[in-house]
Structure formats: C-alpha cells, structure tokens
Design a protein around this motif. Structure first.
Motif, PDB file in Angstrom:
ATOM      1  N   SER A  41       0.994  -1.062  -0.173  1.00  0.00           N
ATOM      2  CA  SER A  41      -0.031   0.196  -0.131  1.00  0.00           C
ATOM      3  C   SER A  41       0.770   1.281  -0.051  1.00  0.00           C
ATOM      4  N   ARG A  42       0.596   2.107  -0.822  1.00  0.00           N
ATOM      5  CA  ARG A  42       1.504   3.336  -0.774  1.00  0.00           C
ATOM      6  C   ARG A  42       0.994   4.334   0.215  1.00  0.00           C
ATOM      7  N   THR A  43      -0.279   4.204   0.606  1.00  0.00           N
ATOM      8  CA  THR A  43      -0.717   5.011   1.710  1.00  0.00           C
ATOM      9  C   THR A  43      -0.367   4.745   2.967  1.00  0.00           C
ATOM     10  N   SER A  44      -0.477   3.388   3.555  1.00  0.00           N
ATOM     11  CA  SER A  44       0.257   2.866   4.509  1.00  0.00           C
ATOM     12  C   SER A  44       1.227   2.301   4.910  1.00  0.00           C
ATOM     13  N   ARG A  46       2.290  -0.815   4.192  1.00  0.00           N
ATOM     14  CA  ARG A  46       2.336  -2.001   4.525  1.00  0.00           C
ATOM     15  C   ARG A  46       2.122  -3.145   3.501  1.00  0.00           C
ATOM     16  N   HIS A  47       2.916  -4.187   3.700  1.00  0.00           N
ATOM     17  CA  HIS A  47       2.789  -5.523   2.637  1.00  0.00           C
ATOM     18  C   HIS A  47       1.784  -5.919   2.964  1.00  0.00           C
ATOM     19  N   ALA A  48       0.967  -6.757   1.789  1.00  0.00           N
ATOM     20  CA  ALA A  48      -0.228  -7.469   2.200  1.00  0.00           C
ATOM     21  C   ALA A  48       0.079  -8.774   1.722  1.00  0.00           C
ATOM     22  N   ILE A  49      -0.110  -9.876   2.303  1.00  0.00           N
ATOM     23  CA  ILE A  49       0.339 -11.556   2.080  1.00  0.00           C
ATOM     24  C   ILE A  49      -1.028 -12.190   2.604  1.00  0.00           C
ATOM     25  N   GLU A  50      -1.575 -13.072   1.491  1.00  0.00           N
ATOM     26  CA  GLU A  50      -2.632 -13.775   1.707  1.00  0.00           C
ATOM     27  C   GLU A  50      -2.428 -14.911   2.925  1.00  0.00           C
ATOM     28  N   ASN A  51      -3.509 -14.842   3.760  1.00  0.00           N
ATOM     29  CA  ASN A  51      -3.181 -15.805   5.080  1.00  0.00           C
ATOM     30  C   ASN A  51      -3.009 -17.068   4.479  1.00  0.00           C
ATOM     31  N   ALA A  52      -3.797 -17.801   3.695  1.00  0.00           N
ATOM     32  CA  ALA A  52      -3.691 -18.962   2.995  1.00  0.00           C
ATOM     33  C   ALA A  52      -2.276 -19.262   2.564  1.00  0.00           C
ATOM     34  N   PRO A  67      14.899 -21.891   3.026  1.00  0.00           N
ATOM     35  CA  PRO A  67      14.082 -20.719   3.170  1.00  0.00           C
ATOM     36  C   PRO A  67      13.329 -20.127   2.240  1.00  0.00           C
ATOM     37  N   LEU A  68      12.159 -19.389   2.448  1.00  0.00           N
ATOM     38  CA  LEU A  68      11.276 -18.938   1.495  1.00  0.00           C
ATOM     39  C   LEU A  68      11.042 -17.364   1.903  1.00  0.00           C
ATOM     40  N   TYR A  69      11.371 -16.423   0.901  1.00  0.00           N
ATOM     41  CA  TYR A  69      11.125 -15.117   1.049  1.00  0.00           C
ATOM     42  C   TYR A  69      10.028 -14.511  -0.063  1.00  0.00           C
ATOM     43  N   TYR A  70       9.194 -13.562   0.573  1.00  0.00           N
ATOM     44  CA  TYR A  70       8.363 -12.873  -0.310  1.00  0.00           C
ATOM     45  C   TYR A  70       8.984 -11.696  -0.678  1.00  0.00           C
ATOM     46  N   ALA A  71       9.187 -11.570  -2.047  1.00  0.00           N
ATOM     47  CA  ALA A  71       9.894 -10.492  -2.819  1.00  0.00           C
ATOM     48  C   ALA A  71       8.942  -9.263  -3.494  1.00  0.00           C
ATOM     49  N   PHE A  72       8.831  -8.155  -2.839  1.00  0.00           N
ATOM     50  CA  PHE A  72       7.936  -7.169  -3.222  1.00  0.00           C
ATOM     51  C   PHE A  72       8.796  -6.406  -4.292  1.00  0.00           C
ATOM     52  N   ASP A  73       7.885  -5.536  -4.890  1.00  0.00           N
ATOM     53  CA  ASP A  73       8.346  -4.639  -6.009  1.00  0.00           C
ATOM     54  C   ASP A  73       9.376  -3.659  -5.804  1.00  0.00           C
ATOM     55  N   ASN A  74       9.703  -3.096  -4.508  1.00  0.00           N
ATOM     56  CA  ASN A  74      10.949  -2.443  -4.144  1.00  0.00           C
ATOM     57  C   ASN A  74      11.912  -3.418  -3.549  1.00  0.00           C
ATOM     58  N   GLY A  96     -10.182  -7.339  -5.234  1.00  0.00           N
ATOM     59  CA  GLY A  96      -9.491  -8.492  -5.456  1.00  0.00           C
ATOM     60  C   GLY A  96     -10.153  -9.967  -5.102  1.00  0.00           C
ATOM     61  N   SER A  97      -9.580 -10.847  -4.554  1.00  0.00           N
ATOM     62  CA  SER A  97     -10.088 -12.259  -4.329  1.00  0.00           C
ATOM     63  C   SER A  97     -10.866 -12.288  -3.023  1.00  0.00           C
ATOM     64  N   GLY A  98     -10.927 -10.911  -2.335  1.00  0.00           N
ATOM     65  CA  GLY A  98     -11.920 -11.203  -1.100  1.00  0.00           C
ATOM     66  C   GLY A  98     -11.123 -12.029   0.015  1.00  0.00           C
ATOM     67  N   ALA A  99     -10.103 -12.560  -0.163  1.00  0.00           N
ATOM     68  CA  ALA A  99      -9.405 -13.466   0.833  1.00  0.00           C
ATOM     69  C   ALA A  99      -8.769 -13.078   1.998  1.00  0.00           C
ATOM     70  N   PRO A 100      -8.975 -13.864   3.094  1.00  0.00           N
ATOM     71  CA  PRO A 100      -8.091 -12.907   4.340  1.00  0.00           C
ATOM     72  C   PRO A 100      -6.601 -12.814   3.927  1.00  0.00           C
ATOM     73  N   TYR A 101      -6.279 -11.711   4.691  1.00  0.00           N
ATOM     74  CA  TYR A 101      -4.599 -11.539   4.270  1.00  0.00           C
ATOM     75  C   TYR A 101      -4.054 -10.754   5.792  1.00  0.00           C
ATOM     76  N   LEU A 102      -2.858 -11.028   5.722  1.00  0.00           N
ATOM     77  CA  LEU A 102      -2.010 -10.240   6.780  1.00  0.00           C
ATOM     78  C   LEU A 102      -1.387  -9.053   6.118  1.00  0.00           C
ATOM     79  N   LEU A 103      -1.217  -7.836   6.974  1.00  0.00           N
ATOM     80  CA  LEU A 103      -0.789  -6.758   6.646  1.00  0.00           C
ATOM     81  C   LEU A 103       0.506  -6.438   7.698  1.00  0.00           C
ATOM     82  N   VAL A 104       1.895  -6.159   6.953  1.00  0.00           N
ATOM     83  CA  VAL A 104       3.004  -6.180   7.479  1.00  0.00           C
ATOM     84  C   VAL A 104       3.616  -4.783   7.309  1.00  0.00           C
ATOM     85  N   PRO A 105       3.792  -3.998   8.382  1.00  0.00           N
ATOM     86  CA  PRO A 105       4.584  -2.684   7.980  1.00  0.00           C
ATOM     87  C   PRO A 105       5.843  -2.867   7.147  1.00  0.00           C
ATOM     88  N   SER A 106       6.077  -2.028   6.269  1.00  0.00           N
ATOM     89  CA  SER A 106       7.311  -2.248   5.524  1.00  0.00           C
ATOM     90  C   SER A 106       8.667  -2.044   6.136  1.00  0.00           C
TER      91      SER A 106
END
Length: 128
Positions: A41-44, A46-52, A67-74, A96-106
């Motif tokens: 999110s540009r405003t908050s 925070r990175h979003a990752i689906e719970n599933a 190890p597994l890493y989520y790699a974001f645009d930046n 979007g999909s409407g699925a539950p997700y987690l928000l993680v501060p960048s």
C-alpha cells in the motif's frame, strides 16, 4: 508449472496453488522466492500477504528445510515467519479475491542486499 495447471489449482484448496515463483541458488545457498507485485500500500506502507499463502509456505519451509522469501516490487523481503509474527489481519474487502490477508509494516522487511549480499561485479570482456 504451466499456466493451465496454475489456473486449475486456483479453484482448489490445495497448498500446491501457493508454489513459490522461483527457486534460486547462489553458491550453495538455495532459497525459494514468492514474488508479490502490487502488494504494498502506498498510503499505509504495509505489505499484504494472503493468510492461506503464509500457512502453506510455513509448511513448505518445514518440509523442504529451505528458506522462503516474499519479494515485493521495491525488493523488500519478508519470510512467512515475519508475516505471521508481525502482520495484523487486514479488513475483509470485496476488492481482489476477498481472501483474508495479513498486513505487515514495510519497515519490518529486510533489504534485498541484507539477505543476499550486494551484487557481484563481473568482468566483461574488453571490446577492441
């Protein structure tokens, strides 16, 4: 995995639908990478990752012992453990999909170079 298989898996609850996008190696270090484009999110900030995805990836890390890493645009990086430990449940939305997700501060993310080191310089052949 081909696109027809990916599309078919989206309609299932199989954890195979969360197969990482890349397996990379540098020297003897092997990692799995799941690319997350347009998931910050540009405003908050925070990175979003689906719970599933986080649930599936925690099990994949335990099974593969890689190890597994989520790699974001930046090029921010997070692990499934980071997402689970520092993320908060996002609001349910119809976008979007409407699925539950987690928000993680960048600011909780790791820098790409911090994890993988700076790019290696290679010598290019001299042009005559």
């Amino acid at each position: 995995m081909g696109e027809p298989v990916r599309l078919a898996l989206r309609s299932t609850d199989s954890f195979l639908r969360w197969t990482p996008d890349l397996i990379a190696a540098r020297d003897r270090q092997v990692v799995m990478i799941d690319c997350k484009s347009r998931m910050t999110s540009r405003t908050s900030s925070r990175h979003a990752i689906e719970n599933a995805a986080v649930t599936a990836h925690l099990q994949l890390v335990a099974w593969t012992r890689l190890p597994l890493y989520y790699a974001f645009d930046n090029l921010d990086l997070l692990t499934p453990g980071d997402a689970l430990g520092t993320g908060i449940h996002g609001p349910r939305t119809t976008a979007g999909s409407g699925a539950p997700y987690l928000l993680v501060p960048s600011d909780r993310a790791l820098a790409f170079d911090q994890v993988f080191g700076p790019p290696r310089r290679t010598s290019l052949p001299r042009v005559a």
